[in-house]
Motif scaffolding. Sequence first.
Motif, PDB file in Angstrom:
ATOM      1  N   LEU A 131      24.995  26.367  -8.293  1.00 55.83           N
ATOM      2  CA  LEU A 131      24.467  26.041  -9.611  1.00 55.83           C
ATOM      3  C   LEU A 131      22.961  25.892  -9.567  1.00 55.83           C
ATOM      4  CD1 LEU A 131      27.174  23.460 -10.718  1.00 55.83           C
ATOM      5  CD2 LEU A 131      27.236  25.959 -10.839  1.00 55.83           C
ATOM      6  N   SER A 132      22.360  25.921 -10.739  1.00 53.83           N
ATOM      7  CA  SER A 132      20.898  25.843 -10.819  1.00 53.83           C
ATOM      8  C   SER A 132      20.377  24.476 -10.390  1.00 53.83           C
ATOM      9  CB  SER A 132      20.438  26.168 -12.245  1.00 53.83           C
ATOM     10  OG  SER A 132      21.001  25.250 -13.165  1.00 53.83           O
ATOM     11  N   ASN A 133      21.216  23.430 -10.431  1.00 47.51           N
ATOM     12  CA  ASN A 133      20.802  22.121  -9.930  1.00 47.51           C
ATOM     13  C   ASN A 133      21.101  21.961  -8.447  1.00 47.51           C
ATOM     14  OD1 ASN A 133      23.554  21.926  -9.966  1.00 47.51           O
ATOM     15  ND2 ASN A 133      23.652  20.297 -11.513  1.00 47.51           N
ATOM     16  N   TYR A 134      21.478  23.085  -7.812  1.00 48.15           N
ATOM     17  CA  TYR A 134      21.739  23.158  -6.374  1.00 48.15           C
ATOM     18  C   TYR A 134      23.018  22.465  -5.961  1.00 48.15           C
ATOM     19  CZ  TYR A 134      16.958  24.907  -6.199  1.00 48.15           C
ATOM     20  OH  TYR A 134      15.818  25.641  -6.407  1.00 48.15           O
ATOM     21  N   ASN A 135      23.864  22.088  -6.888  1.00 45.37           N
ATOM     22  CA  ASN A 135      25.212  21.678  -6.541  1.00 45.37           C
ATOM     23  C   ASN A 135      26.064  22.927  -6.342  1.00 45.37           C
ATOM     24  OD1 ASN A 135      24.497  19.011  -6.779  1.00 45.37           O
ATOM     25  ND2 ASN A 135      25.245  18.812  -8.896  1.00 45.37           N
ATOM     26  N   VAL A 136      27.159  22.755  -5.637  1.00 47.07           N
ATOM     27  CA  VAL A 136      28.072  23.864  -5.363  1.00 47.07           C
ATOM     28  C   VAL A 136      29.415  23.531  -5.985  1.00 47.07           C
ATOM     29  CG1 VAL A 136      29.264  25.194  -3.586  1.00 47.07           C
ATOM     30  CG2 VAL A 136      26.882  24.481  -3.234  1.00 47.07           C
ATOM     31  N   GLN A 137      29.925  24.434  -6.801  1.00 51.45           N
ATOM     32  CA  GLN A 137      31.203  24.212  -7.474  1.00 51.45           C
ATOM     33  C   GLN A 137      32.207  25.246  -6.987  1.00 51.45           C
ATOM     34  OE1 GLN A 137      30.843  23.794 -11.688  1.00 51.45           O
ATOM     35  NE2 GLN A 137      33.013  23.336 -12.015  1.00 51.45           N
ATOM     36  N   ILE A 138      33.415  24.789  -6.696  1.00 50.88           N
ATOM     37  CA  ILE A 138      34.473  25.634  -6.154  1.00 50.88           C
ATOM     38  C   ILE A 138      35.618  25.680  -7.145  1.00 50.88           C
ATOM     39  CG2 ILE A 138      36.097  25.976  -4.253  1.00 50.88           C
ATOM     40  CD1 ILE A 138      34.114  24.383  -2.500  1.00 50.88           C
ATOM     41  N   ALA A 186      39.139  37.348 -16.789  1.00 49.29           N
ATOM     42  CA  ALA A 186      39.171  35.902 -17.012  1.00 49.29           C
ATOM     43  C   ALA A 186      37.743  35.384 -16.988  1.00 49.29           C
ATOM     44  CB  ALA A 186      40.015  35.208 -15.943  1.00 49.29           C
ATOM     45  N   GLU A 187      37.481  34.344 -17.761  1.00 50.10           N
ATOM     46  CA  GLU A 187      36.161  33.729 -17.817  1.00 50.10           C
ATOM     47  C   GLU A 187      36.306  32.224 -17.624  1.00 50.10           C
ATOM     48  OE1 GLU A 187      33.588  34.707 -21.003  1.00 50.10           O
ATOM     49  OE2 GLU A 187      34.141  36.835 -21.060  1.00 50.10           O
ATOM     50  N   TYR A 188      35.485  31.688 -16.717  1.00 48.78           N
ATOM     51  CA  TYR A 188      35.481  30.258 -16.451  1.00 48.78           C
ATOM     52  C   TYR A 188      34.084  29.717 -16.706  1.00 48.78           C
ATOM     53  CZ  TYR A 188      39.844  31.392 -14.051  1.00 48.78           C
ATOM     54  OH  TYR A 188      41.105  31.842 -13.760  1.00 48.78           O
ATOM     55  N   THR A 189      34.030  28.519 -17.222  1.00 46.25           N
ATOM     56  CA  THR A 189      32.755  27.878 -17.521  1.00 46.25           C
ATOM     57  C   THR A 189      32.483  26.800 -16.476  1.00 46.25           C
ATOM     58  OG1 THR A 189      33.051  28.271 -19.883  1.00 46.25           O
ATOM     59  CG2 THR A 189      31.430  26.607 -19.233  1.00 46.25           C
ATOM     60  N   LEU A 190      31.282  26.901 -15.859  1.00 49.25           N
ATOM     61  CA  LEU A 190      30.890  25.931 -14.842  1.00 49.25           C
ATOM     62  C   LEU A 190      29.962  24.883 -15.434  1.00 49.25           C
ATOM     63  CD1 LEU A 190      31.956  28.452 -13.246  1.00 49.25           C
ATOM     64  CD2 LEU A 190      30.437  27.737 -11.390  1.00 49.25           C
ATOM     65  N   GLU A 191      29.599  23.908 -14.599  1.00 51.62           N
ATOM     66  CA  GLU A 191      28.806  22.782 -15.071  1.00 51.62           C
ATOM     67  C   GLU A 191      27.400  23.192 -15.487  1.00 51.62           C
ATOM     68  OE1 GLU A 191      28.863  20.149 -11.815  1.00 51.62           O
ATOM     69  OE2 GLU A 191      30.999  19.654 -11.964  1.00 51.62           O
ATOM     70  N   SER A 192      26.799  24.082 -14.723  1.00 53.53           N
ATOM     71  CA  SER A 192      25.420  24.503 -14.957  1.00 53.53           C
ATOM     72  C   SER A 192      25.323  26.004 -14.737  1.00 53.53           C
ATOM     73  CB  SER A 192      24.460  23.773 -14.014  1.00 53.53           C
ATOM     74  OG  SER A 192      24.525  22.382 -14.206  1.00 53.53           O
ATOM     75  N   PRO A 193      24.218  26.612 -15.170  1.00 55.94           N
ATOM     76  CA  PRO A 193      24.037  28.040 -14.872  1.00 55.94           C
ATOM     77  C   PRO A 193      24.070  28.303 -13.377  1.00 55.94           C
ATOM     78  CG  PRO A 193      22.494  27.334 -16.552  1.00 55.94           C
ATOM     79  CD  PRO A 193      23.150  26.092 -16.042  1.00 55.94           C
ATOM     80  N   SER A 203      36.310  21.752  -7.998  1.00 55.25           N
ATOM     81  CA  SER A 203      35.751  20.677  -7.172  1.00 55.25           C
ATOM     82  C   SER A 203      34.280  20.964  -6.980  1.00 55.25           C
ATOM     83  CB  SER A 203      36.478  20.585  -5.832  1.00 55.25           C
ATOM     84  OG  SER A 203      36.454  21.844  -5.174  1.00 55.25           O
ATOM     85  N   THR A 204      33.502  19.921  -6.732  1.00 47.67           N
ATOM     86  CA  THR A 204      32.051  20.050  -6.662  1.00 47.67           C
ATOM     87  C   THR A 204      31.520  19.398  -5.395  1.00 47.67           C
ATOM     88  OG1 THR A 204      31.923  20.007  -9.072  1.00 47.67           O
ATOM     89  CG2 THR A 204      29.884  19.601  -7.858  1.00 47.67           C
ATOM     90  N   ILE A 205      30.556  20.061  -4.781  1.00 44.66           N
ATOM     91  CA  ILE A 205      29.823  19.516  -3.649  1.00 44.66           C
ATOM     92  C   ILE A 205      28.422  19.191  -4.140  1.00 44.66           C
ATOM     93  CG2 ILE A 205      29.088  19.894  -1.265  1.00 44.66           C
ATOM     94  CD1 ILE A 205      31.154  22.125  -1.051  1.00 44.66           C
ATOM     95  N   GLU A 206      28.074  17.949  -4.153  1.00 46.28           N
ATOM     96  CA  GLU A 206      26.752  17.533  -4.598  1.00 46.28           C
ATOM     97  C   GLU A 206      25.702  17.915  -3.561  1.00 46.28           C
ATOM     98  OE1 GLU A 206      26.205  16.330  -7.498  1.00 46.28           O
ATOM     99  OE2 GLU A 206      28.278  15.950  -8.132  1.00 46.28           O
ATOM    100  N   LYS A 207      24.492  18.139  -4.044  1.00 40.13           N
ATOM    101  CA  LYS A 207      23.425  18.571  -3.138  1.00 40.13           C
ATOM    102  C   LYS A 207      23.138  17.531  -2.066  1.00 40.13           C
ATOM    103  CE  LYS A 207      18.590  20.011  -2.922  1.00 40.13           C
ATOM    104  NZ  LYS A 207      17.315  20.203  -3.643  1.00 40.13           N
ATOM    105  N   PHE A 208      23.217  16.271  -2.413  1.00 41.67           N
ATOM    106  CA  PHE A 208      22.851  15.241  -1.438  1.00 41.67           C
ATOM    107  C   PHE A 208      23.818  15.220  -0.257  1.00 41.67           C
ATOM    108  CE2 PHE A 208      25.851  13.089  -4.236  1.00 41.67           C
ATOM    109  CZ  PHE A 208      26.676  12.424  -3.342  1.00 41.67           C
ATOM    110  N   GLN A 209      24.998  15.874  -0.397  1.00 41.97           N
ATOM    111  CA  GLN A 209      25.955  15.881   0.695  1.00 41.97           C
ATOM    112  C   GLN A 209      25.528  16.818   1.827  1.00 41.97           C
ATOM    113  OE1 GLN A 209      29.592  16.150  -2.350  1.00 41.97           O
ATOM    114  NE2 GLN A 209      30.268  15.871  -0.262  1.00 41.97           N
TER     115      GLN A 209
END
Length: 1323
Positions: free
Chosen positions: A470-477, A446-453, A494-500
Motif C-alpha cells: 500500500l501507499s502507506n507502506y503497509n502490506v495487505q494479504i 473479480a475486484e477487491y478494494t484495499l485499505e489504501s492505493p 490480513s495486514t502487516i503494519e510497516k512498523f513490524q
Amino acid sequence: MRNLRLLNRGRIAPQSLTYPDLPLIDAVFDPVFDTVIVALGSEEAQLIEVQQLMKDGLSIILAAFPSLSIALLAFANSPDAGELSFVFANGDIVIARYDLGSPNYETTTTEIVGLIDCGIKAAEWASDEETLSLITNENNLLVLSKSFEPIAEKQLDRNDLGHTDNKHVSVGWGKEETQFKGKGFMERERQAIKHAGLDLSEDSPLRDPTVAQVQKGSLLDKDDYSVKISWRGDSEYFAVSTVEETLDTGDLRRVIRVFSREGVLDSVSEAVDGLEQNLSWRPSGALLATTQRTTDEDGDDVLQLSFFERNGLRHGEFNTRLNPYDETVERIAWSSNSEILAVQLRSRVLLWTTKNYHWYLKQELHVDLDIPNNTISFIKFHPEKPLQLMVGTSLGGMLMYNFAASIASGPTVVGSDIGMTAVVDGTDLKITPLAVANVPPPMAYAEYTLESPMLDVSVSQSNTSFVGLLSNYNVQILTTSLENLQENLEPKTSTIEKFQFASDSDLVKQVCFIGNNCVAILIDTTQASTVVLFDITDLSMPSAICELERRAVLLKSRSDFESAIVQYIDGSVVEISSSGSTTLVSKLPTLCVDIEVSSLQSESTELKAFGLSSSGKLYCGEEQLTTGVTSFKVTENLLAFTNSHAQLLFIHLSAACNASSFQFVQTANTSLDERVRQIERGSVLVLCIPSKHSVILQAPRGNLETICPRIMVLTGVRKFLENQEYLKAFIACRTHRIDLDILYDYDQTAFEHNAEKFVQQINRVDYLDLFVSCLHQEDVTETKYRDTLLNADSLETKMNEITLEENQVSSSRKMIINKETETSSSKINKVCQIVLDILAKPQFEDKFLQTRVTAFACQAPANLKGALSLISSLGETDLQDSMITHLCFLLDVNKLYNHALELYDIKMALNIAQKSQKDPKEYLPFLQNLHVQEPLQKQFLVDDYLKNYTKALQWLADMGADANDRFYAYIVEHSLYKNALLICKYDEEKTRKVYDLYADYLFDAKNYVEAGLLYELLCKHESALESFVLCKRWKEALSIVYNIKDNDILMETATKLATALTDDHQYSLAAEITMRILGNVEESVLLYCKGYKFDSAIYLATEQNRQELLDEVVDVQLGEGFGTIAELIADCTSQSNSQLNRLRELRLKKETDPYAFYGTLHDDLDTPDNVSVAASETSTTPSFFTKYTGKTAGTAKTGASRRTSKNRKREERKRAKGRKGTVYEEEYLIKSIGRLIERLDQTETDALSLIEGLIRRQKIHQAYQIQQNWGTLTAFLKEHITEIHNMSERDRERIDDDGNVYFIDEIPIPTIKELKKTEILDF
C-alpha cells in the motif's frame, strides 16, 4: 495489464556553495551528459546559484549571479551551446554562458538579454528549446526565438471567444442522450418524470439530445487566476490557459487558447464550468489535459481530469478519486512517451496510465511520510527516459524515481497455469484468471478494494493468495479460492503494519510470494536493502530477515514460485529461499527492468537468469542474446518474447542460453517456422498458459488477444504422445488444426505397439474416422512439424525445401478423393491396416463398423472390394443401408456402383444407384435384365458393361460351343486376339481360327511381315505371298512361289519385287533378283552401277562374257557418277566460301556498329505533329533489344500472350528459312554448314567406289580430280569449322511466347572426316 513497479528512489539534496543554505527553486534534466541542472536561490540573498549534479555525486557550479527576483518561471539548459536561460516573473530574461570544457562559475558570463517592464505571468520553452512563449502582466503574448528575437506579439483579446465559438459542433457521439434504449423507453421516462412531480407540460421546450447542454464556463473560488502555458511534443503548437471576461455577461471564464509556433491563434476552448489553471499537452499531440471541478451523474462533487482536442472541443475525462473539498491539483505532467500522466498534489504525486479508455491509478508517491510537512515544489519527467520522474520538494531536496512496467501474474507451470493476473487501480485490485475467463480490461473477473492505493501486487503459486503493498507502506494479504472467485465472495484479509518490519525512514518498494505461504518484502535502508519474509499463517513477526550486500532494485518470484529473485543495482541476480538463505544465480551486464530465473532442463538444478534491459536487449547471464525485445516470458520449456518487428518468437529453453540459437530471428519465415508468429505492432506479452497452449497479448490500445502459437501446441502434443495420452493429443490437434498424421509420425513404433490403447482412449467413431481420413503420405515430423529443438542445425535448409499446400483440404471427403490419384502408399495403407486389425477384434468390430468402412476407403488406392465385402456381409439391414450411405459420402458413387457390379452383387448395386444422381431410367432396365439372366450370361453382361473385355471374353468361352460365334465376333470387335490365344491355347481348332482372324487384323493394320508369317503358318500361300511382296521381303516371297511351282507367277512376282526395290533405291537387291530370276544381265549391271557397286557390275559383265556392257553401261554410269560427285564437291566448296564470308560480314557489322546492323529508331526524322509515334502492338519500330530478340516492345513486355499457334508456326518457318537480315540468319548459316558436312559423310562411300571404278576403267584423271577436290574441301572445312561455330551467348538469346528470356542450345562442332586416300592418286 501492466503495473508500475518502483525500482529505485534516489534523494538529492544539493547544497549551495556560494551562499549558505540556498533553497531549491527548479531543476531540469540534461539528457546529453545524463546529469541534472538545479537552480538554488532565495529572496533574502537575492542570488541565483546553478549546479550540475553528476551521477557519481559530484557537483559543479555552472553559474552564480545576483537577481532581484527568484520567481523563476522558465529555466532551460542548452548543453550544446553551454547556455543557461532564466525567465523571471519581474520581467528579466537572463542568459548565463559557461565553458563546456571546464565549467567554472567565476568565468561564466551573465547577461540580461530582455526585460519586460510590466512583468511576466507565465513562460514556457518549447520541447525542442528553439522557441519561448510568455504572457506578460498586460496580457500580451510574446513568442521569441532561441536567440530571443521576437517572432510574434499580440494582445490576448476576449473577442477571441466570439470568433471561435461558432466552430464548435457536437453530434453527441457516445452521449447517453443519443443511445437507443429499447422500444417504449421514452414513454417510461415520461411517466417517471411525471411521478417525480417535474414539469411535463405539452408546451415544455424540447431539447435536441444530440447537442450538449450549454455551459457558461463559470469560474470557481478555488481557481488561483494563474496563467499556464504548455507546448505540444513536436513544438508546432502551444496552449495558453487564462481567465477572461465573457462577451455577453462579463463574467469570468477560464479559456484555453491554442496558438501555432508563429503566434497565430488556432482555436479557443468551448465554455466548460469549473475548469482550473492546470494545463499539460500530451506529447503525442492528441489531447490537452486540465483539471475540472464538477458534479458526476449522481450529483456528487468531483475533481476530475478533463481533456480537450486541439480544436478546443472536449474529449473525455476521468475522476481523480480525490476529495474535491480538501484536495487541490497543483500541476500535471506527461511522460515523454505519453503513457503516464502525473498529478501533483501538495505532498504526493499520483501516476495514471490508460488502456481501453480507462484510467488506472498505478502509483501514489508520498513525500511527507519520512519527512513531516514536506511539500512538493515541482515534478518533471525525463525527456528521453519515460519511466524516470524527478520530484522537487521543499524540505527533502529532489527525489528521483525510476519505474518499470511489470505484469503481476501467477506461475506458468502446467497444473498451476490458470493465467491469474492482478492489475493495480488505486485501491481496487482487479483479478482475472485468463485461462478461465478472458475478461477484457478494464473489467475483471473479480475486484477487491484495499485499505489504501497500491504500489505493488503479487500472486501466490496456487493463484489463491494476493499480496499488495500500500501507499502507506503497509502490506495487505488477501486469501480466497477459485470457487470463491466464481461466486464473487469476499476474500480473507490480513495486514502487516510497516512498523513490524521497517523503520520510519525505510522505503518499502516491492513484494512477492515464495510458494503459497511466504511473502517477501523488499526494503531500502539508508545503506543497502533488506528482504523481510513473513509466513502468512503467522504475521505476528517475520519468519526471516535477509540483509543484502548491495542496493536491490527488483524483487520477484522465480518462474516456478519456489523462491524469490533479487536483482542488485549492479546487475547481480540472487536467489532467496523461504528460509532466508541467498545464492548467487548470475550477473547480468547491466541493470534490467525485468528478469526471469528458471532451470533450462526440468531435471536440472542449475538456474539461468534472463534479463531485459530498458534498451530492449535480452541477456542470459552475461551473454547478450538479441536486441529489439519489448517483452518476454519463460515457461517450463520455452522462452517467449516479442520484438520491435511485431513478431512473437519462441526459443526452446534448453537452447536459450546461447546467442547462436537466436540467429534465425532476422531471417525467420513466419509461414514455415513454428518459432515465429506475426502479431499486431506494439503488442506485448501478458502471459503464457502452457496447459492451454496459448499466449495472451495486449495490444497498444489495451484489448487482449489470445492466440495459440504452433510451437506451444506442438510442444504439448509431443508431450502427450510421449506419455501415451492419445486422446489429449488428438483433442489438441483437432482444436488447433494440426494434421493428425503427427499422432503416428512422431513415434511410429510406439503407435504400432499401442494401437489398441489408442483406440480405447479415443473411443469415438467420428474421431477415429477423422484420424484415418486425414492421413497423408508425408512424414509431417520431417516437414511442416519439424521439431526445432532436435533439428535446429538443419532447420533452415529444410524449411527452404518445404512447399506447403496453398489450399488446405477442408473435408474428409475431399481428402479421400485426392488419395485416389496417389500411388500405393506404404504409410497410409500401413496405418489403415493397423486400425483394421484392431477393430476386427470382437470388442470393437460392432461399435466401430463405420470406422472399418472408412479405413478401407482411405487406403491408397481405396480398397473398395474390402469395404463392399464388409458391407455385403451385413445382409439387407438398416445397418447395411447406413454403411452404404456413409461410403457413398466418402467416395465417388459412380465408382462404387461399378465396383458393386464387379462383385456381381446386383442388389447392392441397386442400393448404391438409388443413393446417386443417376437416372432410374438408365440403370433400372439394365439391372432388371441382369437379375433374370443365367450366371455366366449375367457375368458377361456386367463385364461388357464395365468394359472388362478380357473377363467378358472368358465368360463367353465358358459358355461352350454354342457361343463360339459370339466368341469370335467379340474377339474381332474388341481386338482381343492375344487374350483369345491365351484362353484357347489348349484347343487347337479354336487357336487356328483365332490365328486366322489375327492374320486378317494384322494385314489390315499393314503389319505385312507378321501377317505373312501367320498366313504361311496357316498354309494360306496366296495371302502370305501378297503380304511378303507388300513388305518387300523378297526371299520369303520367292520361297513361297517356288513351292507353288508356277513359272508365270514366279516371273510376275520377281518383276514386282525388282521394281519395288528399285523404287526404294535398293539397287543391289533389285540387281540380284533381276539377274537370278529374270536373267536380264544388262539391267542387272545397270542397277549395280546406279547403286555405285561398280565392282559388282564389272564382275557380272565379265562373268557373263558381255564385254560390250562395260563400254555401253559401266563407262556411261561412271561418267554420270563422276558428274554427280564433282558437282556436289563444287557446290559444297562454293557454299562453304560464301557462307563463311557472310558470317564474317555479319559479325563484323554487329561488332563495329550493332545499332546500324540491327536497325535504329528513326528519332532523327521529322514527324508531323498530328502523327503518333507511340509504340503499338501492330506498328512498332524495332529497337536494338526487340530486333535482336525477335520481339517488339509490346510483345516483349506482355510476354506475347496474344500470339496464336498460327503465329508461332510462322515464326518457326522464319527461323528455318534464316532470311537475310533477320536474327535467325547466323544460326541458319551455321546449321547449313553442318548439313553440308553430314551430306559429305553420307556420300563418302559412293565417292570411294567411284574412284576405284574410274581407275579400273582407265579414267585416272577423273579419279584424281575427285580425290583432290574432296581433300581440298575437307581441309578448308577443318581450318574454319571452329570460326564458323563461334556463336556468342548474346546471339543465342531469345524470348519465348511467355515473355521469358532463354538461350538456344549451342550448336556442336561436327567432326570433319577425311576421304580415305588412294595412294596411287596421292601426288
